[in-house]
Enzyme design. Structure first.
Site, PDB file in Angstrom:
ATOM      1  N   SER A 108     -14.938  -4.697  -1.919  1.00 41.25           N
ATOM      2  CA  SER A 108     -14.874  -3.329  -1.235  1.00 41.25           C
ATOM      3  C   SER A 108     -16.294  -2.927  -0.459  1.00 41.25           C
ATOM      4  O   SER A 108     -16.177  -2.724   0.568  1.00 41.25           O
ATOM      5  CB  SER A 108     -14.400  -2.331  -2.094  1.00 41.25           C
ATOM      6  N   ARG A 152       2.938  -6.651   5.816  1.00 42.97           N
ATOM      7  CA  ARG A 152       2.169  -5.460   5.104  1.00 42.97           C
ATOM      8  C   ARG A 152       1.997  -4.454   5.961  1.00 42.97           C
ATOM      9  O   ARG A 152       1.859  -4.445   7.403  1.00 42.97           O
ATOM     10  CB  ARG A 152       0.779  -5.802   4.672  1.00 42.97           C
ATOM     11  N   SER A 209      -1.811   3.386   2.241  1.00 46.16           N
ATOM     12  CA  SER A 209      -3.016   2.744   1.817  1.00 46.16           C
ATOM     13  C   SER A 209      -4.188   3.853   2.158  1.00 46.16           C
ATOM     14  O   SER A 209      -4.112   4.143   3.383  1.00 46.16           O
ATOM     15  CB  SER A 209      -3.153   1.579   2.540  1.00 46.16           C
ATOM     16  N   GLU A 265      -5.221  -0.842  -8.174  1.00 47.24           N
ATOM     17  CA  GLU A 265      -5.705  -2.369  -8.270  1.00 47.24           C
ATOM     18  C   GLU A 265      -5.717  -2.834  -9.622  1.00 47.24           C
ATOM     19  O   GLU A 265      -5.877  -3.755 -10.018  1.00 47.24           O
ATOM     20  CB  GLU A 265      -6.787  -2.497  -7.340  1.00 47.24           C
ATOM     21  N   HIS A 319       1.426  -4.195  -1.298  1.00 43.91           N
ATOM     22  CA  HIS A 319      -0.120  -4.875  -1.377  1.00 43.91           C
ATOM     23  C   HIS A 319       0.298  -6.458  -1.134  1.00 43.91           C
ATOM     24  O   HIS A 319       1.169  -6.878  -0.338  1.00 43.91           O
ATOM     25  CB  HIS A 319      -0.517  -4.475  -2.878  1.00 43.91           C
ATOM     26  N   ARG A 343       3.857  -5.532  -6.004  1.00 35.64           N
ATOM     27  CA  ARG A 343       3.342  -5.943  -7.599  1.00 35.64           C
ATOM     28  C   ARG A 343       4.123  -5.229  -8.611  1.00 35.64           C
ATOM     29  O   ARG A 343       4.176  -5.952  -9.502  1.00 35.64           O
ATOM     30  CB  ARG A 343       1.875  -5.467  -7.625  1.00 35.64           C
TER      31      ARG A 343
END
Length: 423
Positions: A26, A121, A167, A310, A337, A341
């Site tokens: 990141s 996405r 997001s 995450e 994601h 997930r």
């Protein structure tokens, strides 16, 4: 990116290891963007070299930025942003959401596309926001990849309202390029709460470190127009990538130290200190780094992971091995994601004999004896990490396509086996 199945190694005793980790993805990708927009060359020290960061470097090179250094530090030389160019974002959320606002500052057409899953996405908020700020984007009405940004070398900027509930990257992507927009940018969020607040704090801090004027309020962020200052960007270790290593201390009743853990940071992975502590770990931050010791049995976890989603795959794997049930909530956004997930974790853990139930915004996990089998990873690096944790205690876990972990942590399987060998 397929590769043979990897037999996840079983731990035959407590681990006792120090595991150095490469740099934060990141931070590296934010530093690359800011360095590319800076007024003079900059250096990024100890960056992560992985698929996601190499894709970002490649995208910036395609737009005219010099990104040099075959190994070690990256030297970034800003250049005139121009097309025509084709950009591959792979499956990297930071690249697909951070790069389009930069492409809008270029002169010429920039065609942006990625992996097949990347086309599924969410991208609509970025496309809509860029149009509202004065950029031209052609996406055939899909609000998804692939699309083309037709730049004129400048973007008016101004005030824009977005729904960033899917997001935080939608906000960060607009803010990172905002100093170069003619009027700067004010982003206003309307919708359910924005996930991953630490990542927004990271964006704001790094912008300020680059000399930008940033003001924040409740669901509003304003970046004034101005120069981006060239500087050296030191990159912290990737704390989210520590989750599975520190978790190994819990599973095996051992000790794992991650050196270089910053005493103060905006990285979401820092939340591991409290989360693992709540499961019964002994957690200590000192001059040698962060050390986690497992008690030889550990509790489940009830936690809202909205800001640190995450970490969910590894925490779900730990929960499946715990001594009591877990409930992980606040993570509905993980359905968008690298894979869905939540569905993937339910399918794969239950496929090994587990008892995981999907909730509207999370997972309910009841520990049960597990057995071996193939653990599918859906081109998702975090699923590989989760499978490795399960494999510590379950013989016969075969991890599909371990190479996909190269997205953020190349060499993961070697690090993992070295950790176990030192126990």
């Amino acid at each position: 990116m397929s590769s043979p199945h990897w037999p996840a190694p079983v731990a035959h005793g407590p681990v006792d290891a120090t595991v150095p980790l490469p740099g934060s993805k990141s931070m590296t990708n934010r530093a690359l963007i800011l360095a590319a927009l800076a007024e003079a060359p900059a250096t990024i020290t100890r960056p992560l070299r992985s698929r996601d960061t190499e894709l970002m470097a490649g995208a910036l090179r395609a737009l005219g930025t010099g990104v040099g250094g075959d190994s070690g530090d990256w030297q970034v030389a800003p250049g005139e942003l121009r097309g025509p160019a084709r950009v591959d974002v792979g499956l990297a959320g930071t690249v697909m959401r951070f790069l389009p606002p930069v492409a809008a500052l270029a002169s010429g057409e920039i065609a942006i596309d990625g992996d097949p899953r990347a086309r599924e996405r969410p991208m609509g908020p970025i496309v809509t926001a860029l149009r509202a700020l004065g950029a031209e984007v052609e996406d055939a009405g899909r609000g998804a990849l692939p699309f083309t940004v037709r730049g004129t070398g400048a973007v008016p900027g101004g005030v824009v309202t977005v729904d960033a509930s899917g997001s935080s990257q939608f906000v960060s992507g607009l803010l990172l390029a905002a100093p170069r927009f003619e009027k700067g940018v004010e982003v206003r969020h309307e919708g359910a709460p924005v996930p991953s607040a630490p990542h927004l704090a990271m964006t704001v801090r790094m912008l300020r470190d680059a000399g930008a004027t940033v003001e924040t309020g409740e669901n509003v962020w304003h970046v004034a127009p101005g120069a981006v200052r060239a500087r050296e960007w030191p990159i912290e270790p990737d704390l989210s990538n520590a989750a599975q290593f520190l978790g190994a201390a819990l599973v095996t009743g051992g000790r794992v130290t991650v050196p270089g853990w910053p005493p103060e940071t905006t990285q979401p992975g820092d939340a591991l200190r409290g989360l693992l502590g709540a499961m019964g770990a002994e957690v200590a931050l000192g001059p040698d780094g962060l050390t986690v010791r497992g008690p030889g049995g550990f509790a489940g976890l009830e936690a809202d992971l909205h800001e640190v989603g995450e970490l969910t795959p590894v925490l779900a794997a730990l929960a499946a091995l715990a001594d009591s049930p877990s409930r992980l909530t606040g993570i509905a956004h993980l359905r968008g994601h690298e894979t869905d997930r939540l569905a993937a974790l339910v399918t794969e853990i239950n496929g090994l004999g587990g008892d995981v139930r999907e909730l509207p915004d999370g997972l309910e996990i009841r520990p049960r004896p597990l057995h071996g089998g193939v653990f599918h990873t859906y081109d998702d690096h975090r699923m590989v990490m989760a499978a490795a944790v399960l494999g510590l205690a379950v013989d016969g876990v075969e991890v599909e396509n371990p190479a996909t972990v190269g997205k953020t942590l190349p060499g993961f399987t070697d690090l993992w086996t070295s950790m176990l060998a030192s126990g």
